[in-house]
Design a protein around this motif. Structure first.
Motif, PDB file in Angstrom:
ATOM      1  N   GLU A   1      95.603  53.417  47.403  1.00 32.29           N
ATOM      2  CA  GLU A   1      96.666  52.635  46.768  1.00 32.29           C
ATOM      3  C   GLU A   1      97.260  53.370  45.565  1.00 32.29           C
ATOM      4  O   GLU A   1      98.477  53.330  45.343  1.00 32.29           O
ATOM      5  CB  GLU A   1      96.126  51.273  46.342  1.00 32.29           C
ATOM      6  N   ASN A   2      96.406  54.028  44.802  1.00 34.00           N
ATOM      7  CA  ASN A   2      96.892  54.787  43.646  1.00 34.00           C
ATOM      8  C   ASN A   2      97.789  55.951  44.073  1.00 34.00           C
ATOM      9  O   ASN A   2      98.815  56.237  43.436  1.00 34.00           O
ATOM     10  CB  ASN A   2      95.718  55.302  42.818  1.00 34.00           C
ATOM     11  N   ILE A   3      97.398  56.628  45.144  1.00 31.94           N
ATOM     12  CA  ILE A   3      98.202  57.755  45.641  1.00 31.94           C
ATOM     13  C   ILE A   3      99.543  57.244  46.160  1.00 31.94           C
ATOM     14  O   ILE A   3     100.599  57.829  45.876  1.00 31.94           O
ATOM     15  CB  ILE A   3      97.442  58.514  46.743  1.00 31.94           C
ATOM     16  N   LEU A   4      99.521  56.139  46.887  1.00 26.73           N
ATOM     17  CA  LEU A   4     100.752  55.570  47.407  1.00 26.73           C
ATOM     18  C   LEU A   4     101.686  55.167  46.265  1.00 26.73           C
ATOM     19  O   LEU A   4     102.892  55.440  46.307  1.00 26.73           O
ATOM     20  CB  LEU A   4     100.442  54.357  48.284  1.00 26.73           C
ATOM     21  N   SER A   5     101.139  54.540  45.239  1.00 26.02           N
ATOM     22  CA  SER A   5     101.941  54.137  44.076  1.00 26.02           C
ATOM     23  C   SER A   5     102.579  55.353  43.414  1.00 26.02           C
ATOM     24  O   SER A   5     103.730  55.309  42.961  1.00 26.02           O
ATOM     25  CB  SER A   5     101.081  53.380  43.056  1.00 26.02           C
TER      26      SER A   5
END
Length: 313
Positions: free
Chosen positions: A246-250
């Motif tokens: 999720e952090n990478i996607l954000s």
């Protein structure tokens, strides 16, 4: 022929051979060289030598003066290659030298130096993903010396203006990866205070390609598609791996800081400490996705597919 001395404003290049029989003049710089050397490397100069000389042509020490429309540094770069056997043995040559050899090599039909310069350019900006990775990672060293981002604008101009089309996809990718839209439109300031900019065709290709990459890189089957849709059920650390994903996607969806990651290697994501099973899945996904991006790279930038992208030289 009348003999004349060079005006006080005229500069004699270090390429001034006392036994030379031709003086090339580029702007305010003169080069005393040899018809035989010029003719050996250039069919244009070979044909020029055979032309009858007008009786009133100015000379220096009996040597006819031939005025060229090229810049003196460009002429010097080409003549040094003709006169210095080890010139192309240098591991790296400055970008202005490569530029001059391609432009003047084409203009004066100096095929040998033209081909060597094109080979260096296409090795630095290759048409194969494996070669691109080797250059980008530093595993292999390209044969061109260039440092600042504005040099990419120069390289694109050289490749585009001389129809070295196979170098354009990787050059476009590198410039959109390192440049904001503002920089693409406004250009970049060189060290001498002038600005490097893309012409309208290259600018259009880069802007459209940049937007296409931002959208495509997150689609399923492409490099970062796994960040949006996780299709693996054997994760041994769901909470941690889910947070990492999720952090990478954000990060890649952040509108304030645009990131081109279509050709990022899987090693880039090792720092996130995904569990071993997820790490393997991610690596496989990135390897396949990068290849897909690369295969489509010419078309992403509005060019013909790799199989049809031929250099018109």
């Amino acid at each position: 022929m009348s003999s004349s001395s060079p005006p006080e404003s005229m500069i004699r290049s270090e390429l001034w051979y006392r036994d030379g029989n031709i003086v090339l003049q580029a702007e305010n710089t003169q080069f005393r060289v040899h018809w035989g050397v010029l003719a050996q490397h250039s069919s244009v100069f070979r044909d020029m030598e055979e032309l009858p000389q007008p009786p009133d042509q100015p000379t220096i020490d009996g040597c006819p003066i031939v005025e060229l429309s090229d810049g003196p540094k460009d002429v010097e770069n080409l003549l040094k290659a003709m006169y210095i056997p080890a010139f192309y043995c240098q591991k790296k040559l400055p970008l202005p030298v490569i530029d001059a050899h391609i432009r003047l090599g084409r203009k004066y039909d100096c095929k040998y130096f033209f081909d060597l310069a094109v080979a260096r350019l296409t090795a630095e900006f290759p048409a194969a993903l494996e070669e691109f990775d080797a250059i980008h990672s530093g595993e292999t060293s390209g044969g061109i010396e260039w440092k600042a981002d504005f040099s990419l604008f120069h390289i694109i101009a050289v490749a585009s203006n001389n129809n070295i089309l196979s170098a354009l996809p990787s050059a476009y990718y590198r410039v959109v990866q390192s440049s904001s839209l503002e920089k693409l439109f406004d250009g970049l300031e060189r060290t001498d205070g002038t600005r490097a900019s893309l012409d309208s065709t290259d600018l259009r290709r880069c802007v459209i390609g940049r937007q296409t990459l931002l959208h495509k890189q997150l689609q399923a089957g492409y490099t970062l598609g796994w960040t949006r849709k996780w299709e693996f059920s054997d994760c041994i650390s769901p909470a941690a791996c889910g947070t990492f994903r999720e952090n990478i996607l954000s990060f890649y969806l952040d509108e304030k800081f645009v990131h081109i990651g279509g050709l990022l290697p899987s090693t880039h994501f090792y720092k996130w400490n995904f569990c071993p099973t997820c790490a393997n899945h991610i690596t496989d996904s990135i390897v396949a996705g990068r290849k897909k991006i690369w295969d489509e790279m010419p078309e992403i930038f509005g060019l013909s597919p790799w199989s049809e992208l031929k250099n018109d030289i």
